[in-house]
Design an enzyme around this catalytic site. Structure first.
Site, PDB file in Angstrom:
ATOM      1  N   CYS A 137     -49.194  29.616 -11.083  1.00 37.15           N
ATOM      2  CA  CYS A 137     -48.275  29.064 -12.134  1.00 37.15           C
ATOM      3  C   CYS A 137     -47.173  28.185 -11.441  1.00 37.15           C
ATOM      4  CB  CYS A 137     -47.666  30.089 -12.681  1.00 37.15           C
ATOM      5  SG  CYS A 137     -48.767  31.014 -13.950  1.00 37.15           S
ATOM      6  N   HIS A 138     -46.606  28.606 -10.435  1.00 33.18           N
ATOM      7  CA  HIS A 138     -45.346  27.711  -9.778  1.00 33.18           C
ATOM      8  C   HIS A 138     -45.585  27.890  -8.324  1.00 33.18           C
ATOM      9  CE1 HIS A 138     -44.278  29.160 -13.972  1.00 33.18           C
ATOM     10  NE2 HIS A 138     -43.857  28.129 -14.195  1.00 33.18           N
ATOM     11  N   GLY A 139     -46.589  28.253  -7.835  1.00 32.51           N
ATOM     12  CA  GLY A 139     -46.714  27.936  -6.349  1.00 32.51           C
ATOM     13  C   GLY A 139     -45.880  29.198  -5.446  1.00 32.51           C
ATOM     14  N   PRO A 152     -40.957  30.018  -5.427  1.00 33.21           N
ATOM     15  CA  PRO A 152     -39.850  30.322  -6.666  1.00 33.21           C
ATOM     16  C   PRO A 152     -39.747  31.845  -6.565  1.00 33.21           C
ATOM     17  CG  PRO A 152     -41.459  29.594  -7.757  1.00 33.21           C
ATOM     18  CD  PRO A 152     -42.209  29.509  -6.422  1.00 33.21           C
TER      19      PRO A 152
END
Lengths: 173, 282, 420
Positions: A137-139, A152
């Protein structure tokens, strides 16, 4: 001042206070069931623990189980993976420093939540820069101990509550 | 004024009595030959009613060993047997006796798995058609709410039928032979308490059919009583919690109402008798 | 003194809000010290507040039950059982809601009969009365659809019988033919029926709230009636709603809650029907189909008339006739305290209504006392029901010699006080 105002003014009377207090208790007692009914019901709570047969997970492989509506990762780690995890205990890039031995009851079995601590996606197994898990999703990159190394997410993948019933059965929850 | 009131009350009483006279003719409404179940004693009756744990455990045994061959108990999960005084391990032991085929193996084929406390008692038949086929066309009713479904409450307590009593009466109300003049349909059995007197269920209980762990003699009546208790619990598992909370609510409300009564009286003290009225201004 | 006090906030925050939205003033002047009510209201005047309380209880418990209920013909029954067995306090919420419907009707019936007895429907309160009848009709529709939702045997067959009533209107061109199928959304009571009843059962209570607000508004124009039935115009005739009637209503509410709780905690199924503990089965009809107790008198009227259409017309008329009451009653005196003959017939009407209710749950062929069937008794009782409105009320109200009426409420209070 009229008769009627006298009555209203007389508020501090003990009787009125006692009645008012009882009224507040009654209202509170009446509201509680309305709130508590939204908590998990008995049939939901009954499924709040699952038992897993570890014989079905060969070394070097992971399995995913649904527990309380969320995925739980169970990884049967190889000695090489355990060594790698322990070697990284003091790595400088640990965002949420934690020792591997604090994350497992038996080093070969890593049992943890499969929900990314960033925004709740499910990380992919054996991907990412650290040979652990990678959240698409956001690495966010997690290592082989499920610790967040890059990205994150603020915290390591949480360890779920579990107990070994015997060498091949573990109870989650 | 009081006399007027008396007349009114007497008139109302007379009217009610008159109506009772009219309506009392209706007691023979139950079909001929069907008897009114006798009232038994239970620990569950009254506002302090509690579960009869030993009887519930025996009732479970009767259900599992006898009734469950034909009757399902769809809405009761093993976990709820906690109410019957069993601990977690005992409940697990009861649950694993049953098999479920809702799991999938690695090839995606249905697989048998042992029951867990979260499971519900499995039904003896796959579906209604199978149940009817195996029981000469009759459908053995599910036990989950049956006691409630057989409970007919009336304003007149002696007209009420309680579900537990009905179960006990039905179990003990069989006759080997139908009374004189009653034509029996083949395959049905005569029972004093069943609507129409002809029931498809063969007498299900015999003396000493089960062996109670606590040594209670397993007479037909005892087994019927125990399973009736068990079924009453299955129908209304929150009974004890309900009555316990009810007692607290009632006690609190009585105190609260007394407070409200005196508050109201105090608030009204001056205006009730018109002390605030100046007669000269009327 | 009799003039209503204006709301004057002292708290600066309250004043700030009040200047922008006079919401506190509205409450103050409708339920607080700003609303003056006759000083002689007795406990029969409690029931309006109790009805409002029940509406709130039903809406709150209803919204909460919907969080667990599933409107699906295969799951509805089990979901209600799930509520009773597994949901935290679900058994309590379900029992409060199911018994609450009955409590609501008990309270409203007493409220309506209080209106009968004390002439609350007479000028200038006709609109108030009409709004009340609309509330009652909405309650009946809501209660009926709510009873269908648990999808037990009586739910299903009750729905079937009541919706079939509308088949009596099949003579109406264009609409009549398909009206029952339209109600069902199919060729029998089924999934579409359950779904739409669920939707409407959720919607109508909020419509009810709207009409109740109008009802209270209409009440505040002429003000409450009172047991004497005379206008409260004198200087000492009225007292502020708060604290007098808030205290009195709170006490009445407490007593009522004890009554309510006795049902909920000790006999939660007394007012229900055992057949509703059996899952709906479209192939098996229960031996007796009876509606909930609050519809029984009207059910008896329906069945008293052997013709389907006329029966349905009679049943609806028996409620709609209430709209004509302000004109059927021609008496200049409101309260039946001063109308002895009217009072006698009023009590006869009440007893007749209870008797109709009793007949509603009997099978029409049941032979009751004197070897007469329930059907014949129902025909007599139905005749009396309509005669009460159409013959007795117009004649008696116009011909009866009334007793002397007090000059003012305050005078009556002092008078009663002298007598001790």
């Amino acid at each position: 001042m009229t008769t009627h105002d006298d009555v209203v003014e007389e508020r501090r009377n003990f009787l009125y206070i006692a009645t008012g207090a009882a009224g507040v208790v009654a209202a509170g007692a009446a509201v509680w069931p309305l709130i508590d009914q939204m908590n998990p019901s008995k049939d939901v709570l009954a499924l709040s623990s699952i038992e897993i047969d570890l014989n079905n997970i060969p070394e070097g492989q992971s399995a995913v189980f649904l527990w309380r509506g969320n995925p739980v990762f169970v990884r049967h780690r190889t000695p090489e993976e355990i060594a790698r995890a322990e070697a990284d205990d003091n790595a400088p890039d640990l965002i949420d420093p934690e020792r591997d031995e604090d994350r497992v009851q038996r080093p070969e079995w890593l049992i943890m939540s499969g929900v990314c601590t960033h925004l709740g996606c499910v990380p992919l197994d054996q991907q990412g820069d650290f040979g652990g898990w990678f959240c698409p999703c956001h690495g966010s990159h997690y290592d082989i101990s499920g610790r967040i190394r890059k990205g994150p997410a603020p915290l390591n993948l949480p360890i779920v509550e579990y107990t070994f019933l015997d060498d091949s059965t573990v109870k989650i929850g | 004024m009081t006399m007027m009131r008396n007349i009114k009350i007497k008139g109302l009483l007379a009217a009610i009595l008159g109506m009772t006279a009219i309506t009392s003719g209706a007691n023979g409404a139950t079909a001929e030959g069907v008897l009114h179940p006798e009232r038994n004693e239970y620990t569950t009756t009254g506002i302090f009613g509690k579960w009869d744990i030993p009887s519930l455990q025996r009732g479970l045994q009767v259900y599992v060993e006898v009734c469950s061959a034909c009757h399902s108990l769809d809405l009761v999960a093993f976990r709820t047997l906690e109410d019957l005084g069993y601990n977690e391990d005992e409940i697990k032991a009861i649950a694993v006796e049953y098999e479920y085929n809702d799991a999938l193996d690695d090839d995606g084929e249905p697989m048998f798995r042992p029951g867990i406390p979260a499971d519900y008692f499995p039904a003896p038949f796959a579906n209604e058609k199978a149940a009817r086929a195996a029981n000469g066309g009759a459908l053995p009713p599910d036990f989950s709410t049956l006691v409630k479904a057989r409970e007919h409450l009336s304003f007149l307590p002696w007209n009420s039928v309680y579900g537990e009593d009905y179960v006990v009466a039905l179990m003990t109300g069989y006759h080997d032979e139908a009374p004189e003049g009653v034509e029996m349909t083949p395959g049905l059995y005569y029972n004093d308490y069943f609507a129409g007197n002809q029931i498809a269920m063969a007498p299900p209980l015999f003396d000493d059919m089960v062996e109670y762990a606590d040594g209670t003699p397993a007479t037909i009546h005892q087994m019927a009583y125990d399973v009736a208790n068990f079924m009453a619990w299955a129908s209304d598992p929150t009974m004890q919690e309900r009555k316990e909370m009810g007692l607290n609510v009632m006690l609190f409300m009585i105190v609260f109402v007394i407070l409200l009564y005196f508050t109201n009286k105090r608030v009204w003290k001056k205006v009730k008798k018109g002390d605030d009225i100046d007669p000269s201004k009327l | 003194m009799a003039s209503d006090k204006k709301f004057e906030p002292t708290n600066p925050t309250v004043k700030w809000v009040e200047d922008r939205l006079p919401i506190f003033g509205l409450l103050y002047s409708s339920l607080g010290a700003g609303y003056n009510a006759p000083r002689n209201l007795n406990y029969w005047w409690n029931f309006g507040v109790l009805a409002g309380f029940m509406l709130v209880v039903q809406i709150v418990t209803g919204i909460v039950l919907v969080m667990h209920y599933v409107p699906d013909v295969n799951l509805a029954f089990d979901s209600v059982q799930h509520i009773r067995r597994d949901v935290n306090y679900g058994w309590l919420l379900q029992a409060v809601h199911a018994n609450g419907a009955s409590m609501f009707f008990i309270v409203v019936y007493i409220h309506i009969l209080r209106g009968f007895y004390f002439g609350s429907y007479k000028a200038p309160r006709e609109i108030l009365w009409f709004l009340g009848i609309i509330i009652y009709l909405l309650m009946m529709a809501t209660g009926f659809m709510g009873y269908v939702l648990p999808w037990g045997q009586m739910s299903f067959w009750g729905a079937k019988v009541i919706t079939n009533l509308f088949g009596a209107f099949d003579f109406i061109p264009f609409i009549g033919d398909g009206i029952v199928e339209w109600l069902w959304g199919g060729f029998a009571v089924g999934q579409p029926t359950l779904n739409r009843f669920f939707s409407l059962h959720y919607l109508l209570p909020f419509v009810l709230v709207g009409v109740v607000i109008l009802h209270i508004w209409a009440l505040h124009i002429p003000g409450s009636t009172n047991p004497l039935g005379i206008d409260a115009n004198g200087p000492y005739d009225k007292i502020p709603f708060h604290p007098y009637y808030t205290a009195k209503d709170a006490f009445g509410l407490g007593v009522f809650i004890i009554f309510f709780a006795a049902f909920v905690f000790y006999i939660p199924d007394f007012l229900g029907h055992p057949d509703n503990y059996i899952k709906a089965n479209p192939l098996v009809t229960p031996e007796h189909i009876v509606p909930e107790w609050y519809y029984l008198p009207f059910y008896a009227i329906l069945r008293a008339i052997p013709d389907k259409l006329l029966g349905v017309v009679a049943m609806f008329s028996s409620i709609l006739i209430l709209f004509a009451m302000p004109w059927l009653d021609g008496s200049r005196v409101r309260s039946m305290r001063f109308r002895p003959l009217s009072k006698f017939f009023f009590w006869l009407f009440v007893v007749n209504g209870i008797f109709l209710g009793y007949l509603g749950q009997r099978s029409p062929d049941d032979v009751l006392a004197l070897g007469v069937t329930a059907l014949v008794y129902a025909q007599f009782a139905t005749t009396f029901y309509f005669a009460y409105f159409l013959v007795i009320m117009p004649l008696v109200s116009r011909m009866e010699t009334t007793k002397p009426v007090p000059t003012s409420i305050a005078a009556a209070v002092l008078e009663a006080n002298k007598k001790g």
